[in-house]
Design a protein around this motif. Structure first.
Motif, short mmCIF file in Angstrom:
data_model
loop_
_atom_site.label_atom_id
_atom_site.label_comp_id
_atom_site.label_asym_id
_atom_site.label_seq_id
_atom_site.Cartn_x
_atom_site.Cartn_y
_atom_site.Cartn_z
N PHE A 115 0.83 -1.20 0.00
CA PHE A 115 0.00 0.00 0.00
C PHE A 115 0.86 1.25 0.00
O PHE A 115 0.61 2.22 -0.73
N ILE A 116 1.91 1.25 0.83
CA ILE A 116 2.80 2.40 0.92
C ILE A 116 3.47 2.67 -0.43
O ILE A 116 3.58 3.83 -0.88
N GLU A 117 3.92 1.61 -1.09
CA GLU A 117 4.65 1.77 -2.35
C GLU A 117 3.78 2.31 -3.47
O GLU A 117 4.28 2.95 -4.40
N THR A 118 2.46 2.10 -3.39
CA THR A 118 1.56 2.55 -4.46
C THR A 118 0.76 3.79 -4.07
O THR A 118 -0.02 4.28 -4.88
N SER A 119 0.95 4.30 -2.87
CA SER A 119 0.17 5.44 -2.40
C SER A 119 0.69 6.75 -2.99
O SER A 119 1.91 6.93 -3.17
N LYS A 160 8.54 7.71 5.17
CA LYS A 160 9.23 8.44 6.23
C LYS A 160 8.82 7.93 7.60
O LYS A 160 9.64 7.84 8.53
N TYR A 161 7.53 7.59 7.74
CA TYR A 161 7.00 7.14 9.03
C TYR A 161 6.53 5.68 8.96
O TYR A 161 5.57 5.29 9.61
N GLU A 162 7.21 4.90 8.16
CA GLU A 162 6.79 3.51 7.93
C GLU A 162 6.74 2.70 9.22
O GLU A 162 5.89 1.82 9.37
N SER A 163 7.62 3.00 10.18
CA SER A 163 7.62 2.23 11.43
C SER A 163 6.32 2.38 12.21
O SER A 163 5.94 1.50 12.98
#
Length: 259
Positions: free
Chosen positions: A19-23, A31-34
């Motif tokens: 989801f993050i990679e395609t957002s 930056k705030y993936e954790s």
């Protein structure tokens, strides 16, 4: 409380990464993936059997369970334990006089222990207190001593574990599951809020067949949310008025189950 398996956690985190990679906000999310990582909930101490303060009185309860004839079993912490005395060692009022008024004609065993927790009761039941004589009714009110280090949902899970063990040990008994009594000087008290959160969850254990959830807490509160019938020194333990409210609210039900 739902606890995902390691495989489920890995799959959820993989989906979040996709989801993050395609957002459109990929840079911000990376930056705030954790913060978006799924974490396994901590082990709940409320469901981990432990003798605690119950250990020193445990053998006496085992002996009662094996040898005594009783129809009603009380389980709880100091609030329940105080039914046994007119005054505690510090001179604080207990509930013995009220107990005699409402329960003297009943065969009651009181397994309440001052300072006890959900995990203490679970340990006691699993180590002999649930063996021997089988009561017709059980009254359980536990959880306030878990508030120091546990959340409302964790406390509720601990109470659920106790109820499950009671159902296993006493399949023919009816269980009167009381909401954890209110505590604290007012409605904003953090531990009262934890108890209220737990109460909402454990109310779902009521099946109107074996487990009956009863919430009498409104009877202990004034219009401002202050306590009625409790010590003003700790806002936790009932005095005679509180025990009167409690006994008058539950005695008819318990007697009907025994009769």
């Amino acid at each position: 409380m739902a606890r995902p398996t390691a495989d489920e956690v890995a799959r959820m985190n993989a989906d979040l990464k996709k989801f993050i990679e395609t957002s459109p906000d990929r840079d911000l999310l990376q930056k705030y993936e954790s913060l978006l990582t799924v974490q396994v909930p901590r082990e709940n101490p409320c469901i981990r059997p432990a003798p605690g303060v119950r250990g020193r009185r445990h053998q006496a309860f085992v002996d009662i369970a094996k040898t005594n004839d009783f129809d009603v079993l009380f389980y709880g912490d100091s609030i329940t334990d105080l039914w046994n005395v007119e005054h505690d060692p510090q001179g604080n009022p207990g509930g013995k006089n009220v107990f005699n008024k409402y329960f003297a004609d009943m065969k009651v065993a009181n397994f309440g222990v001052s300072g006890d927790t959900t995990q203490g009761i679970l340990w006691g039941l699993q180590n002999g207190e649930g063996q021997g004589h089988k009561p017709k009714a059980v009254m359980l009110m536990i959880g306030t001593n878990n508030t120091g280090g546990s959340s409302g949902p964790e406390i509720a899970e601990g109470i659920g574990a106790d109820v499950l063990e009671l159902r296993k040990d006493f399949p023919d008994a009816k269980i009167l599951l009381l909401a954890i009594f209110p505590r604290g000087a007012g409605p904003s008290d953090s531990n009262r809020r934890k108890c209220e959160e737990a109460n909402k969850i454990i109310s779902r254990l009521d099946d109107q067949k074996h487990v009956f959830f009863v919430n009498i807490n409104s009877k202990f509160l004034n219009d401002q949310g202050g306590l009625i019938g409790f010590r003003t020194t700790d806002h936790l333990h009932p005095v005679e008025q509180g025990f009167e409210i409690w006994a008058s609210s539950v005695a008819p039900t318990l007697k009907s189950w025994v009769d």
